[in-house]
Design a protein around this motif. Sequence first.
Motif, mmCIF file in Angstrom:
data_model
loop_
_atom_site.group_PDB
_atom_site.id
_atom_site.type_symbol
_atom_site.label_atom_id
_atom_site.label_comp_id
_atom_site.label_asym_id
_atom_site.label_seq_id
_atom_site.Cartn_x
_atom_site.Cartn_y
_atom_site.Cartn_z
ATOM 1 N N MET A 1 0.821 -1.213 0.000
ATOM 2 C CA MET A 1 0.000 0.000 0.000
ATOM 3 C C MET A 1 0.853 1.262 0.000
ATOM 4 N N SER A 2 2.024 1.210 0.666
ATOM 5 C CA SER A 2 2.815 2.426 0.815
ATOM 6 C C SER A 2 3.285 2.970 -0.525
ATOM 7 N N GLN A 3 3.515 2.102 -1.510
ATOM 8 C CA GLN A 3 3.990 2.584 -2.804
ATOM 9 C C GLN A 3 2.865 3.165 -3.652
ATOM 10 N N ASP A 4 1.607 2.876 -3.310
ATOM 11 C CA ASP A 4 0.469 3.422 -4.045
ATOM 12 C C ASP A 4 -0.054 4.711 -3.442
ATOM 13 N N ARG A 5 0.325 5.009 -2.215
ATOM 14 C CA ARG A 5 -0.238 6.173 -1.541
ATOM 15 C C ARG A 5 0.344 7.468 -2.122
ATOM 16 N N ILE A 6 -0.383 8.528 -1.913
ATOM 17 C CA ILE A 6 0.070 9.858 -2.322
ATOM 18 C C ILE A 6 0.509 10.609 -1.079
ATOM 19 N N LEU A 7 1.704 11.158 -1.129
ATOM 20 C CA LEU A 7 2.257 11.918 -0.018
ATOM 21 C C LEU A 7 1.877 13.386 -0.167
ATOM 22 N N ILE A 8 1.551 14.019 0.943
ATOM 23 C CA ILE A 8 1.257 15.450 0.941
ATOM 24 C C ILE A 8 2.138 16.119 1.985
ATOM 25 N N ALA A 9 2.955 17.061 1.543
ATOM 26 C CA ALA A 9 3.793 17.842 2.455
ATOM 27 C C ALA A 9 3.002 19.051 2.910
ATOM 28 N N ARG A 25 -11.744 9.602 -3.509
ATOM 29 C CA ARG A 25 -11.673 8.949 -4.812
ATOM 30 C C ARG A 25 -10.819 7.693 -4.759
ATOM 31 N N GLY A 26 -10.675 7.163 -3.554
ATOM 32 C CA GLY A 26 -10.099 5.840 -3.367
ATOM 33 C C GLY A 26 -8.601 5.776 -3.205
ATOM 34 N N ARG A 27 -7.930 6.926 -3.097
ATOM 35 C CA ARG A 27 -6.477 6.905 -2.957
ATOM 36 C C ARG A 27 -6.076 6.918 -1.484
ATOM 37 N N HIS A 28 -5.061 6.118 -1.145
ATOM 38 C CA HIS A 28 -4.450 6.210 0.171
ATOM 39 C C HIS A 28 -3.555 7.454 0.210
ATOM 40 N N VAL A 29 -3.594 8.160 1.333
ATOM 41 C CA VAL A 29 -2.882 9.426 1.462
ATOM 42 C C VAL A 29 -2.137 9.450 2.792
ATOM 43 N N LEU A 30 -0.914 9.966 2.762
ATOM 44 C CA LEU A 30 -0.148 10.233 3.980
ATOM 45 C C LEU A 30 0.190 11.713 4.004
ATOM 46 N N GLU A 125 -3.703 8.890 6.476
ATOM 47 C CA GLU A 125 -2.829 8.835 7.639
ATOM 48 C C GLU A 125 -2.230 10.217 7.862
ATOM 49 N N LEU A 126 -2.262 10.675 9.104
ATOM 50 C CA LEU A 126 -1.747 11.987 9.461
ATOM 51 C C LEU A 126 -0.518 11.815 10.343
ATOM 52 N N ARG A 127 0.595 12.441 9.964
ATOM 53 C CA ARG A 127 1.831 12.307 10.725
ATOM 54 C C ARG A 127 2.376 13.699 11.057
ATOM 55 N N THR A 128 2.673 13.942 12.316
ATOM 56 C CA THR A 128 3.227 15.216 12.748
ATOM 57 C C THR A 128 4.735 15.103 12.948
ATOM 58 N N GLU A 129 5.366 16.272 13.198
ATOM 59 C CA GLU A 129 6.812 16.347 13.362
ATOM 60 C C GLU A 129 7.523 15.632 12.207
ATOM 61 N N ALA A 130 7.034 15.914 11.011
ATOM 62 C CA ALA A 130 7.554 15.262 9.792
ATOM 63 C C ALA A 130 7.733 16.316 8.710
ATOM 64 N N ALA A 131 8.753 17.137 8.871
ATOM 65 C CA ALA A 131 9.023 18.216 7.916
ATOM 66 C C ALA A 131 9.682 17.662 6.662
ATOM 67 N N VAL A 132 9.078 17.891 5.518
ATOM 68 C CA VAL A 132 9.655 17.443 4.246
ATOM 69 C C VAL A 132 10.715 18.448 3.821
ATOM 70 N N GLN A 133 11.960 17.984 3.734
ATOM 71 C CA GLN A 133 13.076 18.844 3.356
ATOM 72 C C GLN A 133 13.387 18.769 1.865
ATOM 73 N N SER A 134 13.169 17.603 1.277
ATOM 74 C CA SER A 134 13.481 17.425 -0.140
ATOM 75 C C SER A 134 12.757 16.180 -0.638
ATOM 76 N N VAL A 152 10.400 8.605 3.054
ATOM 77 C CA VAL A 152 9.026 8.110 3.070
ATOM 78 C C VAL A 152 8.572 7.949 1.629
ATOM 79 N N GLY A 153 8.180 6.752 1.247
ATOM 80 C CA GLY A 153 7.867 6.471 -0.143
ATOM 81 C C GLY A 153 6.405 6.596 -0.487
ATOM 82 N N GLY A 154 6.151 6.879 -1.768
ATOM 83 C CA GLY A 154 4.791 6.958 -2.270
ATOM 84 C C GLY A 154 4.783 7.034 -3.777
ATOM 85 N N ALA A 155 3.573 7.108 -4.335
ATOM 86 C CA ALA A 155 3.432 7.171 -5.788
ATOM 87 C C ALA A 155 3.557 8.583 -6.328
ATOM 88 N N ALA A 156 3.299 9.581 -5.475
ATOM 89 C CA ALA A 156 3.400 10.986 -5.875
ATOM 90 C C ALA A 156 3.556 11.814 -4.615
#
Length: 396
Positions: A1-9, A25-30, A125-134, A152-156
């Motif tokens: 599932m982790s490779q299909d999810r969409i990451l949001i910074a 719309r059925g997408r897993h999101v982190l 999934e909501l994660r705190t203290e997770a600053a995206v640097q690059s 942290v991996g994802g599809a986008a």
Amino acid sequence: MSQDRILIAGGGIGGLAAALGLAQRGRHVLVLEKAARFGEIGAGIQLGPNAFHAFDYLGVGDAARAMAVYIDNLRLMDALSGEEITRIPLGDEFRAHMGNPYAVVHRGEMHGVFLSACEANPLIELRTEAAVQSYEQKDGSVHAVLGDGTRVGGAALIGADGLWSNVRKQMLDDGPPRVSGHTTYRSVIPVDQMPEALRWNAATLWAGPKCHVVHYPLSGGQNFNLVVTYHNDAPEPVAGKPVPVEEVRRGFEHVHPLAQQVIEQGQDWKLWVLCDRDPVMDWVEGRVALLGDAAHPMLQYFAQGACMAMEDAVCLSDMVANHDDLEQALCAYQQKRRLRTARVQLQSREIGEHIYHPSGAHAELRNAIMRAKTPHEWYREIEWLYGGTGLESAAS
């Protein structure tokens, strides 16, 4: 599932709206939020009808309507003479024309609507203290690199990380935001401390030379939100700095006494120096896209920053749902959004100059033009903005 999810910074209004739209719309999101908790800084926010179009699309229309304060008019006042220049009624005819109401709300309450909906959705999934640097892209996947080096991996990856976006910095490397030189001071006061003559159920703008005052009711009418702006050529970005009323007062000594009374009632003033950027035509790189202020930060004069981020979220989720290929979906999202958001960015600057802050003959011309318009002429003039849904063609 982790490779299909969409990451949001970023877990602000735009990031959570995008998460909710994608999950519906059925997408897993982190969602990766740099702060220790999800929340919004600031007080009031204005919601044009296009915000309610987005709320409905994202499935939170009922909750948003329940917390909103519905105002009767947009009022424009001459800050020197104290006279009304014009007003735009926001009643039944306006709602019928635009398809939704105009309202105001506390920013934290609106953020809470999205946060509650995201917390209730099993695909988010909501994660705190997770600053995206690059970020890193390879073989049809994306890794967000956090401040501690975690990947942290994802599809986008969607960069909804605001004005000082790290995602944008890597993608575009276009330097810091543009400092406008306009300083905004914000406060909230109880309704009984608002001058009685000004307790209007309206979003009111007092426009004066190089300055303006905005006030409107919040929290069911229990408080008034105050936002006063002074074009003082401030040279550097500042955000949320506490300042005494004496500092605020200095920029408004030339305005009408009634407008000055509003400022005198303000408490716990905080200062922001307004920044934006020039529009850009590209904010997508492979499987990485920008959203909201990361893509198109704008000055406050249209009160559309959060509304544009929500429209972005609507468009993004719709494009992802209707394209099998994520890279194609992100390109389609950009294509639909870039001219509309560029228009709002540029016209926000222009109305700051020509409506909010002119003086002399420039101000008299503004008054004459704006007084001559009927409500229906106003409705036609602003329909391009408030009738938007995020799904129109690029030039809408």
